[in-house]
Design a protein around this motif. Structure first.
Motif, PDB file in Angstrom:
ATOM      1  N   ASP A 159       0.853  -1.188   0.000  1.00 58.21           N
ATOM      2  CA  ASP A 159       0.000   0.000   0.000  1.00 58.21           C
ATOM      3  C   ASP A 159       0.884   1.232   0.000  1.00 58.21           C
ATOM      4  O   ASP A 159       1.996   1.204   0.519  1.00 58.21           O
ATOM      5  N   ARG A 160       0.438   2.259  -0.581  1.00 58.06           N
ATOM      6  CA  ARG A 160       1.190   3.518  -0.545  1.00 58.06           C
ATOM      7  C   ARG A 160       0.292   4.613   0.049  1.00 58.06           C
ATOM      8  O   ARG A 160      -0.150   5.510  -0.633  1.00 58.06           O
ATOM      9  N   PRO A 161      -0.009   4.496   1.354  1.00 60.39           N
ATOM     10  CA  PRO A 161      -0.928   5.473   1.962  1.00 60.39           C
ATOM     11  C   PRO A 161      -0.319   6.871   1.941  1.00 60.39           C
ATOM     12  O   PRO A 161       0.906   7.023   1.890  1.00 60.39           O
ATOM     13  N   ILE A 162      -1.172   7.883   1.997  1.00 58.83           N
ATOM     14  CA  ILE A 162      -0.665   9.268   2.071  1.00 58.83           C
ATOM     15  C   ILE A 162      -1.321  10.010   3.233  1.00 58.83           C
ATOM     16  O   ILE A 162      -1.369  11.251   3.249  1.00 58.83           O
ATOM     17  N   ASP A 163      -1.779   9.245   4.225  1.00 56.91           N
ATOM     18  CA  ASP A 163      -2.471   9.875   5.364  1.00 56.91           C
ATOM     19  C   ASP A 163      -1.590  10.896   6.082  1.00 56.91           C
ATOM     20  O   ASP A 163      -2.068  11.957   6.518  1.00 56.91           O
ATOM     21  N   ILE A 164      -0.304  10.618   6.175  1.00 55.62           N
ATOM     22  CA  ILE A 164       0.589  11.549   6.890  1.00 55.62           C
ATOM     23  C   ILE A 164       0.791  12.819   6.067  1.00 55.62           C
ATOM     24  O   ILE A 164       0.799  13.931   6.593  1.00 55.62           O
ATOM     25  N   HIS A 165       0.896  12.647   4.729  1.00 57.66           N
ATOM     26  CA  HIS A 165       0.972  13.831   3.847  1.00 57.66           C
ATOM     27  C   HIS A 165      -0.231  14.745   4.132  1.00 57.66           C
ATOM     28  O   HIS A 165      -0.098  15.956   4.308  1.00 57.66           O
ATOM     29  N   LEU A 166      -1.418  14.125   4.128  1.00 58.22           N
ATOM     30  CA  LEU A 166      -2.653  14.922   4.221  1.00 58.22           C
ATOM     31  C   LEU A 166      -2.781  15.552   5.603  1.00 58.22           C
ATOM     32  O   LEU A 166      -3.203  16.706   5.741  1.00 58.22           O
ATOM     33  N   PRO A 192       3.584   4.754  11.575  1.00 53.43           N
ATOM     34  CA  PRO A 192       3.893   3.428  12.124  1.00 53.43           C
ATOM     35  C   PRO A 192       5.198   2.836  11.581  1.00 53.43           C
ATOM     36  O   PRO A 192       5.783   1.957  12.165  1.00 53.43           O
ATOM     37  N   PHE A 193       5.655   3.383  10.432  1.00 55.09           N
ATOM     38  CA  PHE A 193       6.896   2.855   9.838  1.00 55.09           C
ATOM     39  C   PHE A 193       8.005   3.893   9.916  1.00 55.09           C
ATOM     40  O   PHE A 193       8.971   3.848   9.176  1.00 55.09           O
ATOM     41  N   GLY A 194       7.816   4.843  10.836  1.00 60.36           N
ATOM     42  CA  GLY A 194       8.840   5.885  10.973  1.00 60.36           C
ATOM     43  C   GLY A 194       8.481   7.090  10.139  1.00 60.36           C
ATOM     44  O   GLY A 194       7.314   7.408   9.917  1.00 60.36           O
ATOM     45  N   VAL A 218       9.372   9.827   3.437  1.00 59.45           N
ATOM     46  CA  VAL A 218      10.266  10.604   2.571  1.00 59.45           C
ATOM     47  C   VAL A 218       9.478  11.635   1.773  1.00 59.45           C
ATOM     48  O   VAL A 218       9.680  12.846   1.901  1.00 59.45           O
ATOM     49  N   LEU A 219       8.525  11.174   0.963  1.00 56.75           N
ATOM     50  CA  LEU A 219       7.796  12.134   0.123  1.00 56.75           C
ATOM     51  C   LEU A 219       6.787  12.939   0.938  1.00 56.75           C
ATOM     52  O   LEU A 219       6.410  14.042   0.535  1.00 56.75           O
ATOM     53  N   GLY A 220       6.390  12.420   2.096  1.00 53.45           N
ATOM     54  CA  GLY A 220       5.545  13.219   2.985  1.00 53.45           C
ATOM     55  C   GLY A 220       6.322  14.426   3.480  1.00 53.45           C
ATOM     56  O   GLY A 220       5.827  15.561   3.478  1.00 53.45           O
TER      57      GLY A 220
HETATM   58  C1  EPZ Z   1      10.234   6.982  -1.145  1.00 51.38           C
HETATM   59  O1  EPZ Z   1       8.897   6.550  -1.255  1.00 51.38           O
HETATM   60  C2  EPZ Z   1      10.985   6.411  -2.344  1.00 51.38           C
HETATM   61  N1  EPZ Z   1      10.399   6.911  -3.591  1.00 51.38           N
HETATM   62  C3  EPZ Z   1      10.911   4.876  -2.336  1.00 51.38           C
HETATM   63  O2  EPZ Z   1      11.725   4.407  -3.417  1.00 51.38           O
HETATM   64  C4  EPZ Z   1      11.515   4.373  -1.023  1.00 51.38           C
HETATM   65  O3  EPZ Z   1      11.389   2.973  -0.981  1.00 51.38           O
HETATM   66  C5  EPZ Z   1      10.767   5.009   0.156  1.00 51.38           C
HETATM   67  O4  EPZ Z   1      10.824   6.457   0.065  1.00 51.38           O
HETATM   68  C6  EPZ Z   1      11.375   4.619   1.502  1.00 51.38           C
HETATM   69  O5  EPZ Z   1      12.710   5.009   1.544  1.00 51.38           O
HETATM   70  C7  EPZ Z   1      10.745   8.133  -4.040  1.00 51.38           C
HETATM   71  O6  EPZ Z   1      11.505   8.854  -3.418  1.00 51.38           O
HETATM   72  C8  EPZ Z   1      10.180   8.543  -5.358  1.00 51.38           C
HETATM   73  P1  EPZ Z   1       7.637   6.694   2.487  1.00 51.38           P
HETATM   74  P2  EPZ Z   1       7.769   7.184  -0.267  1.00 51.38           P
HETATM   75  O7  EPZ Z   1       6.522   7.659   2.510  1.00 51.38           O
HETATM   76  O8  EPZ Z   1       8.134   8.537   0.122  1.00 51.38           O
HETATM   77  C9  EPZ Z   1       4.347   4.585   5.148  1.00 51.38           C
HETATM   78  C10 EPZ Z   1      12.210   3.244  -5.373  1.00 51.38           C
HETATM   79  O9  EPZ Z   1      12.426   2.034  -5.452  1.00 51.38           O
HETATM   80  N2  EPZ Z   1       3.548   5.801   4.961  1.00 51.38           N
HETATM   81  O10 EPZ Z   1       8.934   7.088   3.114  1.00 51.38           O
HETATM   82  O11 EPZ Z   1       6.451   6.951  -0.918  1.00 51.38           O
HETATM   83  C11 EPZ Z   1       4.562   3.812   3.854  1.00 51.38           C
HETATM   84  O12 EPZ Z   1       3.463   2.948   3.597  1.00 51.38           O
HETATM   85  C12 EPZ Z   1      11.080   3.750  -4.513  1.00 51.38           C
HETATM   86  O13 EPZ Z   1      12.912   4.123  -5.918  1.00 51.38           O
HETATM   87  C13 EPZ Z   1       2.352   5.934   5.651  1.00 51.38           C
HETATM   88  O14 EPZ Z   1       1.952   5.060   6.413  1.00 51.38           O
HETATM   89  O15 EPZ Z   1       7.897   6.219   0.998  1.00 51.38           O
HETATM   90  C14 EPZ Z   1       5.825   3.051   4.153  1.00 51.38           C
HETATM   91  O16 EPZ Z   1       5.496   1.906   4.915  1.00 51.38           O
HETATM   92  C15 EPZ Z   1      10.160   2.622  -4.073  1.00 51.38           C
HETATM   93  N3  EPZ Z   1       1.617   7.064   5.478  1.00 51.38           N
HETATM   94  C16 EPZ Z   1       6.628   4.008   5.026  1.00 51.38           C
HETATM   95  O17 EPZ Z   1       5.672   4.956   5.542  1.00 51.38           O
HETATM   96  C17 EPZ Z   1       2.031   8.080   4.642  1.00 51.38           C
HETATM   97  O18 EPZ Z   1       1.316   9.105   4.538  1.00 51.38           O
HETATM   98  C18 EPZ Z   1       7.704   4.776   4.297  1.00 51.38           C
HETATM   99  O19 EPZ Z   1       7.111   5.318   3.136  1.00 51.38           O
HETATM  100  C19 EPZ Z   1       3.254   7.927   3.950  1.00 51.38           C
HETATM  101  C20 EPZ Z   1       4.000   6.786   4.130  1.00 51.38           C
END
Ligand code: EPZ
Length: 422
Positions: free
Chosen positions: A121-128, A163-165, A168-170
């Motif tokens: 899943d790629r949730p964006i709840d933290i972004h929002l 929950p996963f720390g 990055v994009l958030g």
């Molecule tokens: C970035 O994705 C990278 N993508 C990913 O690389 C990378 O695997 C990831 O960071 C972790 O390092 C780009 O930079 C384009 P996250 P991102 O938000 O920002 C959870 C690749 O192979 N989460 O740091 O989308 C999420 O589900 C790609 O180049 C929430 O719960 O990852 C995950 O378990 C794949 N709520 C954890 O946090 C949210 O609102 C980390 O995700 C956002 C995230």
């Protein structure tokens, strides 16, 4: 659709230069939305994800092109269509990082929810949560996030941990929304990844006022406007780690140039633990494997921990170690599409939830395998380099998303990879 024919086993040797970082380029390209002028970016790699993101920016109203020196030019004089289409966002989750800058520039945005993908899943709840804290009104409509800032964005204190720390994009989205906000924003539990540091440095070059860069606490003092700049993105640490694994899995020796050792400390530490020699060399690193591989336990974590984007590549390597290793995926617990494919190549991997037990084998055997997410696909290419026989990797487009013509970079080093269109 392209496939790879990979003959193995081979032993790689020689020198390779690392390209600019995909994951630094994407948010920095998004930052150009904030600047009503021409931003010039150097070292942006030629990848399908970059091309797709360029199309996304053009749909917003920007003009995107490569100049004669191959720099990426983003002219954001006009941003009059703040909509991120499902067509693009569903193919590339990273597109979500246009949300913050669109709110900063236009005061409104409609961006498709990313949906899930091969790594989970790629949730964006933290972004929002962060954007709402800055004063955005947000609701969901037909799978789109609709965001508006009737009273503008207002600086505040925001906790971005999940929950996963950190995210990055958030962190990127909130930082880019905060740079033009009224007042000061403090982000706690911000991501510390080098790509976020690069984005913050680029924003400050544009005139933003961000401090605490590289730490989990960022302070952003809102400014009135940003100026267009020329900026060079950092080298791709994940590409560098992938080539490190290529040297190790083929018992080879590679000189990997244009990579920052300080971005790879957890990776270097793990490679040294398993018996790979990693030495700092002028402007990069020398990676040599001579002898058997030791086992290791690895847990993926936010930076500076071991990166989830190198988990699959390390697993391919550990599948040839002398004994049992444990791989624990703490960022994307389902990020194991490569496990079944590596087992088809005679690896001995047993998945138990977010944990994989890797029982080392003497030899991998070539097989037809299916690429899935871009890093799992890279792991299959690495396995094919070491496997006995001809490995066929299907759906190579996944690899092209994150690696620029990988066969043209590996073959001069001794690989035997043939790309075929079917
Ligand atoms: C970035 O994705 C990278 N993508 C990913 O690389 C990378 O695997 C990831 O960071 C972790 O390092 C780009 O930079 C384009 P996250 P991102 O938000 O920002 C959870 C690749 O192979 N989460 O740091 O989308 C999420 O589900 C790609 O180049 C929430 O719960 O990852 C995950 O378990 C794949 N709520 C954890 O946090 C949210 O609102 C980390 O995700 C956002 C995230």
């Amino acid at each position: 659709m392209d496939i790879f024919h990979i003959d193995g086993p081979v032993r790689l040797s020689g020198s390779v230069t690392i390209n600019g970082s995909k994951n630094a380029s994407l948010p920095i390209m998004a930052a150009a939305i904030l600047v009503p002028g021409k931003t010039i970016l150097q070292s942006v790699p030629h990848l399908s994800d970059i091309k797709l993101f360029s199309t996304l920016l053009e749909n917003l109203g920007c003009k995107v092109s490569r100049d004669p020196n191959d720099n990426l030019e983003i002219d954001a004089a006009v941003v009059d269509n703040p909509i991120g289409d499902y067509e693009i966002v569903s193919k590339m989750r990273g597109s979500i990082c246009i949300l913050g800058p669109l709110l900063g520039r236009c005061g409104r945005a409609e961006v498709s929810m990313p949906g899930g993908c091969a790594i989970g899943d790629r949730p964006i709840d933290i972004h929002l949560r962060g954007l709402k804290a800055l004063g955005a009104d947000i609701h969901l409509k037909n799978g789109y996030v609709v965001a508006e800032t009737p009273n503008g964005l207002i600086g505040t204190d925001i906790f971005l941990g999940g929950p996963f720390g950190s995210t990055v994009l958030g962190t990127a989205n909130i930082m880019m929304a905060a740079v033009l906000a009224n007042g000061t924003t403090v982000i706690d539990s911000a991501a510390c990844e080098p790509e976020i540091v690069d984005l913050a440095n680029c924003l400050n070059t544009m005139g933003a006022k961000i401090s605490g860069i590289g730490s989990p606490r960022l302070t952003i003092e809102g400014v009135d406007k940003l100026e267009p700049v020329k900026y060079t993105v950092i080298p791709d640490r994940i590409e560098a780690g992938t080539f490190m694994a290529a040297a190790a899995i083929t018992s080879g020796r590679l000189s990997i140039k244009n990579c920052k050792l300080e971005h790879l400390m957890a990776v270097v530490d793990k490679f040294r633990q398993i018996g790979v020699i990693v030495e700092k060399a002028n402007g990069g690193i020398e990676v040599t494997r001579d002898g058997s591989l030791k086992t290791a336990d690895v847990t993926t974590q936010p930076y500076p921990g071991f990166p989830t984007d190198l988990q699959a590549q390390l697993m391919a390597l550990l599948s040839l170690a002398d004994g049992n290793s444990i791989v624990i995926e703490k960022i994307f617990p389902d990020r194991f599409m490569h496990v079944a494919e590596l087992n088809r190549m005679a690896a001995h991997l047993r998945k138990e939830g977010p944990v994989v037990i890797v029982s080392g084998v003497k030899q991998l055997i070539a097989a037809p395998v299916m690429a899935s997410d871009l890093r799992a696909s890279a792991a299959l290419v690495l396995a094919g380099l070491a496997a006995e026989g001809t490995t066929i990797v299907n759906r190579v487009y996944h690899i092209d998303r994150g690696y620029e013509k990988i066969e043209e970079r590996l073959n001069p080093l001794g690989a035997k990879i043939e790309r075929q269109s079917i």
